[in-house]
Design an enzyme around this catalytic site. Structure first.
Site, PDB file in Angstrom:
ATOM      1  N   TYR A  94      49.728 -40.333   8.905  1.00 30.43           N
ATOM      2  CA  TYR A  94      48.475 -40.192   9.639  1.00 30.43           C
ATOM      3  C   TYR A  94      48.400 -41.149  10.827  1.00 30.43           C
ATOM      4  O   TYR A  94      47.341 -41.341  11.402  1.00 30.43           O
ATOM      5  CB  TYR A  94      47.286 -40.415   8.705  1.00 30.43           C
ATOM      6  CG  TYR A  94      47.164 -39.363   7.620  1.00 30.43           C
ATOM      7  CD1 TYR A  94      46.869 -38.037   7.948  1.00 30.43           C
ATOM      8  CD2 TYR A  94      47.342 -39.679   6.274  1.00 30.43           C
ATOM      9  CE1 TYR A  94      46.753 -37.064   6.964  1.00 30.43           C
ATOM     10  CE2 TYR A  94      47.224 -38.710   5.283  1.00 30.43           C
ATOM     11  CZ  TYR A  94      46.926 -37.400   5.638  1.00 30.43           C
ATOM     12  OH  TYR A  94      46.805 -36.433   4.665  1.00 30.43           O
ATOM     13  N   ASP A 118      49.748 -41.363  -4.649  1.00 29.61           N
ATOM     14  CA  ASP A 118      51.149 -41.157  -5.055  1.00 29.61           C
ATOM     15  C   ASP A 118      52.000 -42.396  -4.841  1.00 29.61           C
ATOM     16  O   ASP A 118      52.926 -42.664  -5.595  1.00 29.61           O
ATOM     17  CB  ASP A 118      51.748 -39.987  -4.270  1.00 29.61           C
ATOM     18  CG  ASP A 118      51.069 -38.681  -4.623  1.00 29.61           C
ATOM     19  OD1 ASP A 118      51.276 -38.207  -5.748  1.00 29.61           O
ATOM     20  OD2 ASP A 118      50.323 -38.151  -3.784  1.00 29.61           O
ATOM     21  N   HIS A 162      57.321 -38.097   8.554  1.00 33.58           N
ATOM     22  CA  HIS A 162      56.581 -36.880   8.209  1.00 33.58           C
ATOM     23  C   HIS A 162      55.170 -36.911   8.757  1.00 33.58           C
ATOM     24  O   HIS A 162      54.606 -37.960   9.051  1.00 33.58           O
ATOM     25  CB  HIS A 162      56.546 -36.676   6.696  1.00 33.58           C
ATOM     26  CG  HIS A 162      55.747 -37.708   5.969  1.00 33.58           C
ATOM     27  ND1 HIS A 162      54.425 -37.548   5.655  1.00 33.58           N
ATOM     28  CD2 HIS A 162      56.094 -38.929   5.512  1.00 33.58           C
ATOM     29  CE1 HIS A 162      53.991 -38.617   5.033  1.00 33.58           C
ATOM     30  NE2 HIS A 162      54.975 -39.477   4.937  1.00 33.58           N
ATOM     31  N   TYR A 164      40.980 -32.232   6.210  1.00 32.43           N
ATOM     32  CA  TYR A 164      40.137 -33.328   5.710  1.00 32.43           C
ATOM     33  C   TYR A 164      40.557 -34.652   6.332  1.00 32.43           C
ATOM     34  O   TYR A 164      39.830 -35.636   6.274  1.00 32.43           O
ATOM     35  CB  TYR A 164      40.191 -33.389   4.174  1.00 32.43           C
ATOM     36  CG  TYR A 164      41.235 -34.312   3.576  1.00 32.43           C
ATOM     37  CD1 TYR A 164      42.573 -33.949   3.527  1.00 32.43           C
ATOM     38  CD2 TYR A 164      40.874 -35.554   3.066  1.00 32.43           C
ATOM     39  CE1 TYR A 164      43.516 -34.792   2.980  1.00 32.43           C
ATOM     40  CE2 TYR A 164      41.823 -36.412   2.515  1.00 32.43           C
ATOM     41  CZ  TYR A 164      43.136 -36.028   2.477  1.00 32.43           C
ATOM     42  OH  TYR A 164      44.080 -36.871   1.942  1.00 32.43           O
ATOM     43  N   ARG A 165      41.715 -34.693   6.992  1.00 27.19           N
ATOM     44  CA  ARG A 165      42.273 -35.943   7.496  1.00 27.19           C
ATOM     45  C   ARG A 165      43.427 -35.549   8.394  1.00 27.19           C
ATOM     46  O   ARG A 165      44.082 -34.525   8.148  1.00 27.19           O
ATOM     47  CB  ARG A 165      42.799 -36.700   6.282  1.00 27.19           C
ATOM     48  CG  ARG A 165      43.149 -38.134   6.435  1.00 27.19           C
ATOM     49  CD  ARG A 165      43.528 -38.621   5.047  1.00 27.19           C
ATOM     50  NE  ARG A 165      43.897 -40.005   5.029  1.00 27.19           N
ATOM     51  CZ  ARG A 165      44.458 -40.621   3.985  1.00 27.19           C
ATOM     52  NH1 ARG A 165      44.699 -39.951   2.882  1.00 27.19           N
ATOM     53  NH2 ARG A 165      44.759 -41.896   4.026  1.00 27.19           N
TER      54      ARG A 165
END
Ligand code: ADP
Length: 609
Positions: A145, A205, A448, A529-530
């Site tokens: 992000y 995670d 990623h 959502y993000r």
């Protein structure tokens, strides 16, 4: 295996380190990542320190000298050295380690390390006086992000975690805690173990993130308390004008100057519930935050496989009533079988020699030889409580999923010790681990992006988003790795787009894929959502009902709280008046165009301000 890398820091050496119990696992993970790395550790910087917008070198030097005087020279570090991407446990606070655009584009000018709330207040006052944008991070491991990169290049990153990482309180009776920004899931878990308390935390995670930072970015975990923001209780926030605010019951002073006794017991106070505006926003710097903890309990993880790709809608339909009736114990994950290959930590080349996405029949052939067998979807769930309760829940769950022809049920004891289920069982019982890092070995120099839309838990909606993903991943040449976190009424569909940081083509394609995914999903009514900071403007722009009423509301709050526009301008697409309408928003194909030499934002002192 390559030669051993220098050991990652442990928790006793560094607040952001790994617990001793995971030291050798971390070492192996690091060695594996390096064995698959072709990029050098760093390259000489092409540019000088990136100055904040509209700031001359002289003004910047004077401002930095003042900041050093305010919080100590050793606590302000210029970002003038070669940039090192590192990895999860040794992450940079200078830029986005998973850079999509030029590594030197989304960079800070300096990093400041305040040591207390009052030092955070002085940094904020300094930013207002010097008109320099600041960008707070807690741990800075917001991987996928944007990491710790500021949205406006040249901002000063406020790294809160390094000197503010106290567990302020663990209240066993109330089953709650209060933490500072630098407390990781690892650290909180280890402290609870050390004190031998009968409490669980909830972890995402990967366990290295900040408990506070993850919650205000509305991250999720997997026990029954997996909604991190929903399970917080009380915040202390430095506002953009430097004022200190306590939310919830903390606003009512306790007796004789003590903290309010119900601060961590009741989330609202009297009047509007204000906490929400400090999540996914740029309205304040959170310096401490309360969280509810879970009581330890019995638990049983399990895996169910489904044979056909076309079973997807039926699985979603089966989950909805089970989740709404709270028969499912946690937020389960539904993964495509391709994830079983990549979570082994083996590179893509181990499975397939081509450069295109792995063909479905090759995945099938490999899966047939793996513990999951030749299947399409893999469901990971966990039930909680005493053995009798767990058994009766599992009986219902098994019989509901058995209605999908060919589904198979597995307990951890049915699967080899190195199977992923054992890691899920830990995460789902509040034990922070590192295993998920392994899928980064998929490609050399792997990085990623997450594409994370929300849909109702309903087959027809889930199917639309899944088909968009299938079509566009194919178009852009990426393997599709969807993980669905499914609750009773909504599901987070999280597609993990893995690209090689050394390949400009792959970065450009990943950015193009993100752009099209956002647009195509929004056309059907589904939003993220993000998202990564580079796509924040695009995603925010999709929430445009009634002539962008929501963004206009956010901007009204932003301008009232932050008239000088110093705090994280552009975060979540919210731009202060000073920046608005001056070309800062990243829209259309600007990210793709910036890959490989372009720039996403002004590169010199004369800016768009
Ligand atoms: P983590 O390491 O847990 O993934 P980060 O510290 O990177 O989380 O935080 C995620 C994002 O949330 C950051 O990029 C930043 O924009 C925002 N953020 C983090 N901590 C704070 C804070 N204490 N106050 C305000 N915003 C924050």
């Amino acid at each position: 295996m390559s030669t051993s890398q220098p050991p990652p820091p442990t928790l006793s050496e560094r607040y952001s380190g790994v617990p001793k119990r995971l030291a050798s696992i971390a070492q192996e993970a690091k060695n594996r990542l390096w064995s698959n790395k072709t990029l050098p550790e760093s390259v000489p910087r092409r540019r000088q320190v990136r100055l904040p917008p509209d700031t001359t070198q002289d003004a910047f030097d004077t401002a930095i000298a003042t900041l050093r005087r305010d919080i100590g020279a050793e606590n302000v570090v210029l970002n003038d050295r070669p940039l090192v991407d590192g990895w999860y446990l040794e992450h940079p606070n200078t830029h986005d380690a998973f850079h999509v655009v030029d590594q030197e584009d989304l960079v800070c000018s300096a990093v400041a390390y305040p040591g207390s709330t009052s030092e955070v207040q002085s940094v904020v006052k300094w930013a207002n006086e010097c008109a320099i944008p600041i960008y707070p991070i807690s741990m800075g491991r917001n991987v996928g992000y944007g990491g710790s990169a500021p949205r406006v290049p040249g901002s000063v990153v406020i790294d809160l975690g390094k000197r503010m990482h106290k567990i302020i309180n663990i209240d066993v009776e109330n089953a709650s805690c209060v933490v500072e920004p630098g407390v990781s899931y690892f650290a909180l878990y280890e402290e609870i173990q050390k004190r031998n308390l009968p409490l669980w935390i909830d972890t995402p995670d990967l366990g290295g993130g900040s408990v506070l930072g993850n919650a205000i970015d509305r991250g999720v975990g997997y026990t029954p308390m997996g909604d991190h923001f929903a399970n917080h209780c009380g915040m202390e926030v430095v506002l953009p004008n430097g004022e200190l605010l306590r939310t919830g019951m903390g606003a009512l002073p306790g007796k004789d100057g003590s903290d309010n006794p119900t601060w961590q017991s009741f989330q609202p106070s009297y009047g509007p519930y204000s906490d929400g505006i400090f999540s996914q926003s740029n309205f304040g710097i959170v310096t401490s935050m309360g969280f509810w903890l879970m009581h330890e309990t019995g638990h049983q993880s399990y895996m169910i496989t489904f044979p056909r790709d076309e079973d997807f809608p039926a699985i979603v339909e089966a989950i909805r009533p089970l989740a709404q009736k709270r028969i499912l114990g946690n937020i389960p994950q539904l993964r495509h079988v391709a994830q079983e290959l990549n979570v082994t930590g083996l590179p893509k080349s181990h499975w397939y020699s081509g450069s295109s996405p792995i063909p479905r029949d090759i995945i099938r052939q490999h899966a047939a030889r793996m513990p999951c067998g030749d299947c399409s979807w893999v469901f990971y769930g966990t039930q909680y409580g005493d053995p009798t309760g767990i058994k009766s829940q599992l009986d219902i769950i098994k019989s509901e999923f058995a209605k999908i022809k060919g589904s198979k049920f597995f307990l951890p004891k049915d699967l080899p010790v190195d199977h992923y289920i054992h890691s899920r069982a830990l995460v789902c019982s509040g034990v922070p681990v590192l295993r998920e890092i392994d899928w980064l070995n998929w490609k050399p120099n792997a990085a990623h992006l997450f594409f994370s839309p929300i849909t109702p838990t309903r087959a027809e909606d889930a199917q639309v988003v899944h088909e968009i993903n299938v079509r566009l991943h194919k178009k852009y040449g990426f393997d599709l790795f969807p993980t669905l976190c499914v609750a009773g009424r909504e599901m987070h569909y999280i597609a993990n787009i893995i690209y090689d940081r050394a390949s400009e083509d792959e970065k450009r394609s990943a950015a193009g894929l993100m752009r099209e995914l956002i647009a195509a999903s929004a056309n059907e009514g589904y939003g993220e959502y993000r998202t990564h900071i580079l796509f924040a403007d695009q995603v925010a722009g999709t929430y445009k009902w009634n002539n962008n009423a929501l963004m206009r509301f956010n901007e009204t709050i932003k301008d009232a709280l932050d008239p000088n526009g110093i705090l994280a301008p552009g975060r979540n697409g919210i731009w202060p008046r000073k920046y608005r309408g001056k070309g800062w928003e990243i829209l259309g194909s600007e990210v793709e165009k910036a890959v490989g030499g372009g720039t996403i934002s002004p590169s010199t002192v004369t800016s768009k301000l």
